[in-house]
Motif scaffolding. Structure first.
Motif, PDB file in Angstrom:
ATOM      1  N   UNK A  24      -4.760  -0.254   6.530  1.00  0.00           N
ATOM      2  CA  UNK A  24      -6.072  -0.879   6.312  1.00  0.00           C
ATOM      3  C   UNK A  24      -6.837  -1.062   7.634  1.00  0.00           C
ATOM      4  N   UNK A  25      -8.138  -0.914   7.529  1.00  0.00           N
ATOM      5  CA  UNK A  25      -9.037  -0.997   8.683  1.00  0.00           C
ATOM      6  C   UNK A  25      -9.263  -2.454   9.094  1.00  0.00           C
ATOM      7  N   UNK A  26      -9.253  -2.730  10.384  1.00  0.00           N
ATOM      8  CA  UNK A  26      -9.818  -3.990  10.879  1.00  0.00           C
ATOM      9  C   UNK A  26     -11.239  -3.684  11.376  1.00  0.00           C
ATOM     10  N   UNK A  27     -12.217  -3.877  10.529  1.00  0.00           N
ATOM     11  CA  UNK A  27     -13.601  -3.567  10.895  1.00  0.00           C
ATOM     12  C   UNK A  27     -14.032  -4.426  12.079  1.00  0.00           C
TER      13      UNK A  27
ATOM     14  N   UNK B 283      -5.768  -8.709   6.042  1.00  0.00           N
ATOM     15  CA  UNK B 283      -7.092  -8.830   6.629  1.00  0.00           C
ATOM     16  C   UNK B 283      -8.063  -7.772   6.131  1.00  0.00           C
ATOM     17  N   UNK B 284      -7.625  -6.966   5.142  1.00  0.00           N
ATOM     18  CA  UNK B 284      -8.503  -5.948   4.614  1.00  0.00           C
ATOM     19  C   UNK B 284      -9.493  -6.574   3.646  1.00  0.00           C
TER      20      UNK B 284
ATOM     21  N   UNK C  71       0.815  -1.203   0.000  1.00  0.00           N
ATOM     22  CA  UNK C  71       0.000   0.000   0.000  1.00  0.00           C
ATOM     23  C   UNK C  71       0.860   1.269   0.000  1.00  0.00           C
TER      24      UNK C  71
ATOM     25  N   UNK D 140     -12.646  -2.682   0.642  1.00  0.00           N
ATOM     26  CA  UNK D 140     -11.816  -1.609   1.190  1.00  0.00           C
ATOM     27  C   UNK D 140     -10.561  -1.387   0.346  1.00  0.00           C
TER      28      UNK D 140
ATOM     29  N   UNK E  58      -7.035   6.899  -4.547  1.00  0.00           N
ATOM     30  CA  UNK E  58      -5.742   7.354  -5.070  1.00  0.00           C
ATOM     31  C   UNK E  58      -5.899   7.941  -6.471  1.00  0.00           C
TER      32      UNK E  58
ATOM     33  N   UNK F 222      -3.978   1.773  13.722  1.00  0.00           N
ATOM     34  CA  UNK F 222      -4.170   0.394  13.287  1.00  0.00           C
ATOM     35  C   UNK F 222      -3.605  -0.553  14.337  1.00  0.00           C
TER      36      UNK F 222
END
Lengths: 337, 337, 337
Positions: B283-286, C102-103, B73, C107, C115, B241
């Motif tokens: 990145x999000x861990x929902x 884990x995304x 990323x 997402x 971007x 995060x």
């Protein structure tokens, strides 16, 4: 365009007009052509120093880096050279892709040619791979040999010539020592060819007798098994990279033993002329082939070699492209006549 | 150009004229310079909205992405930023290549410098890696820190500042909460520096006491162990995060436990000001750090952060390049005098 | 812009004005639009023959190659097509990166959209993946389907149409045989759609009865279980690639058995019209699907398919980009009204 199924032919990499159209080996290239390569590279050195390091010579051309064995460093230099010539670059790590689906090498290459590729930069573990491609598979694509087995690594040898000329101005009268595992080096063979063609006075191969190639007894090359004999009064010392894998297999003495006998220390360097230059293709094994004080010392031109490597690759890429275009143009006129 | 072997020096990343020439840390950068970075980034946001998203500021420049630990990323954002500045980009996944041949880090970098590289974007697992390179290895190449160990991740922190300023216009009077595993976050440290320098009224660090760094008791930062205390009347909430690996090793409570205590839900968000914005570096861990209804809700500016990340990286890359050029020009005049 | 949660909708890939804005499937595209794609591709074939193989249609645009399953060959053709359109290209091998943290897929895509990406080229093992993205995730980014599960591979099918038209001029009156593992082929389905829409007289599916899809009994398609029946008097023979993995699992006869029954030899080729052309999507398994003498023979147009693949991809990429721009412009006017 039929190249015939001859053995490695000196004419394979030249157009009928004598221009470079592939760059496969230094074997069979005359002094004028080698000098033209060096002169062209000199003009590209200035490009590397510009604010905008680009020339449009390969703009709109597609260069494919075809690495059948991985070499990040060599691939990077060709990638930068191609980008500074404004080419579009496609990196293919062939060991991991297409051919793994059971496709033959030749089908992979014909496919890439059909995508309107203009140039293949080929690295292969097998000797003669680049020649095979140029002769039998895709003669209309410019092939640049980026190292094939033990056979040749001609851009490395020519960037060494460029570096020598920068520091010594001319090859006449020079005594050059090439030190290390001559037998397994793809560079050494190319270097000897280039040095002799360009007029060096004496080329010495220095290393253990067991690591000398059988055919080394050719004209103009002197075999030396000690550094004392090998370095005396030399102008240029070229250290070869030691393949650690070969050492482990017992073919070479231990690192410590090798360093004691053939490692370049300040003491051994003192055997050469006071203004002798020290070269190494990188990456360096400090304390094995060369002592840090020498690698980083005032006589070392190792980083110049890297800089020159980009310019030299820009030179052969642009020259081979011109040669291909000349040949295509000739073929069209021939067809029209 | 000799920077000396001091500890991390504030002046290391600035030219004698006060221009940015590397971007290593927010430590020691003044409010004016941080504001200049944000203003420059603002001008690049417009570029991202153009039909042709290119400016020629780095045309002909060579940017090398040197990732010693992988981060697709972050690498992608720098790659896009460099390409929109018209640079030539070389991606090197160093963990897999050159250094594996036994070459030292410093030799690898000197080689890349010798290929006429202009900028290294460096990601490294070890704190201080980018500083080390800028100070001791290749000071003439612009070094951009893309995350070094637990130490700093300054472009991430600055894109957060850009996002805050977009939504809140000024930093004066703002109350900002940074929530999560402060101890292990390389971003939190950079964020605190930036917020305090830019004039935020209060910065709160919110998380379990065991995850607060020992040195957190510095001026202007308030430590809170509950969300009730931490979020009350805040203008900005920055969620960190969570590193799942750390959780598994027992250093953190379980995911469920963490979410219960520190996960951002609609209920907890209601503790903040009604117009508070919610940020997360991704990145999000929902369902661990943040509830989906909040991540996708009207107060979330998480995707703006991504957009701003490109613009901010374009800003520091172009500014550091200018700084290097100014220094080179000064060195030439100095040498001529 | 709300596409609703319908099943695969024919309108999903078209603007309200009927322009292509994604390229997901040939299903539901009319003859005019398919012809427009072929005509546009024809104009790009000339670009591949130019000295400077570049057009500025996607200059400053960001194209992301999103490969959820690896395919070096397909990725290379899209990469070259994008570069010849002057786009900036980002290659993401998603199987190895972001999502591994884990995304969620969605997402990851929203981040890439943020971007300022303009186009995603999507390859995914799951049927419907590209549709899902276009409909529900990032409708404002042009989605090009580069193969989704067993469902579709529309650029491959259309490059085949381009190749057929080049050699046969028109589709009316043509008899086309598609030979091999129809059941597991994502290309076959797309090919049947395209051929019928473009007006081919007869499409025959040729292979073992066990490898015919249940739904193959549709209008205009004839099922044949022998080559004698399948190839008689055909104008075009399209060989499918055999998935060796499927063979090993016992779903297919052995290679030798398959070749005996369905492999294309000179003898079987003689069943077709004398000027029939032979096609294969590559990579070829010589001696399994096709005999070398046929693959390399005068009726083979396999390498033309590769060349046409670049032109066809340039066509759909530039058309989809235009469609997206038209839709954005319409949305802005709508908002202003």
């Amino acid at each position: 365009m039929n190249q015939g199924i001859k053995a490695i032919s000196p004419g394979l990499q030249l157009t009928s007009g004598g221009q470079l159209k592939h760059f496969l080996t230094i074997d069979g290239l005359g002094r004028d052509l080698l000098t033209e390569i060096l002169d062209t590279a000199d003009s590209f050195i200035e490009v590397g120093e510009r604010r905008i390091k680009k020339v449009p010579l390969l703009r709109g051309r597609t260069v494919v880096n075809l690495f059948f064995e991985p070499s990040t460093r060599t691939r990077s230099t060709f990638e930068l050279a191609a980008k500074r010539l404004s080419a579009d670059v496609l990196n293919l790590d062939i060991s991991k892709s297409a051919t793994s689906k059971g496709e033959s090498l030749s089908d992979t290459l014909l496919n890439l040619e059909a995508m309107a590729s203009d140039m293949f930069v080929v690295r292969h573990a097998q000797s003669g791979a680049a020649h095979f491609i140029a002769r039998s598979v895709t003669p209309g694509v410019a092939i640049i040999n980026a190292g094939d087995g033990r056979h040749a690594h001609p851009t490395q040898a020519m960037l060494d010539m460029l570096t020598i000329r920068q520091h010594k101005e001319r090859f006449e009268g020079l005594r050059v020592a090439i030190v290390g595992d001559i037998l397994h080096s793809r560079v050494a063979r190319s270097q000897v060819n280039a040095l002799l063609t360009l007029g060096a006075e004496e080329v010495r191969l220095v290393g253990p007798a067991t690591l000398m190639p059988a055919a080394a007894n050719q004209l103009g090359v002197k075999l030396c098994t000690t550094m004392e004999e090998g370095l005396a009064e030399t102008d240029v010392i070229i250290m070869l990279r030691l393949q650690k894998e070969r050492m482990e297999s017992g073919l070479l003495p231990s690192e410590r033993e090798f360093f004691k006998l053939y490692g370049l220390t300040r003491e051994k360097l003192a055997l050469a002329k006071p203004d002798a230059i020290v070269m190494h293709p990188g990456p360096i094994n400090r304390g094995v082939e060369i002592e840090s004080a020498v690698a980083d010392g005032p006589q070392s031109v190792i980083l110049s070699q890297v800089t020159n490597g980009i310019a030299l690759r820009m030179a052969v890429m642009s020259m081979a492209m011109s040669g291909q275009l000349a040949e295509r143009a000739a073929a069209q006129h021939g067809g029209a006549a």
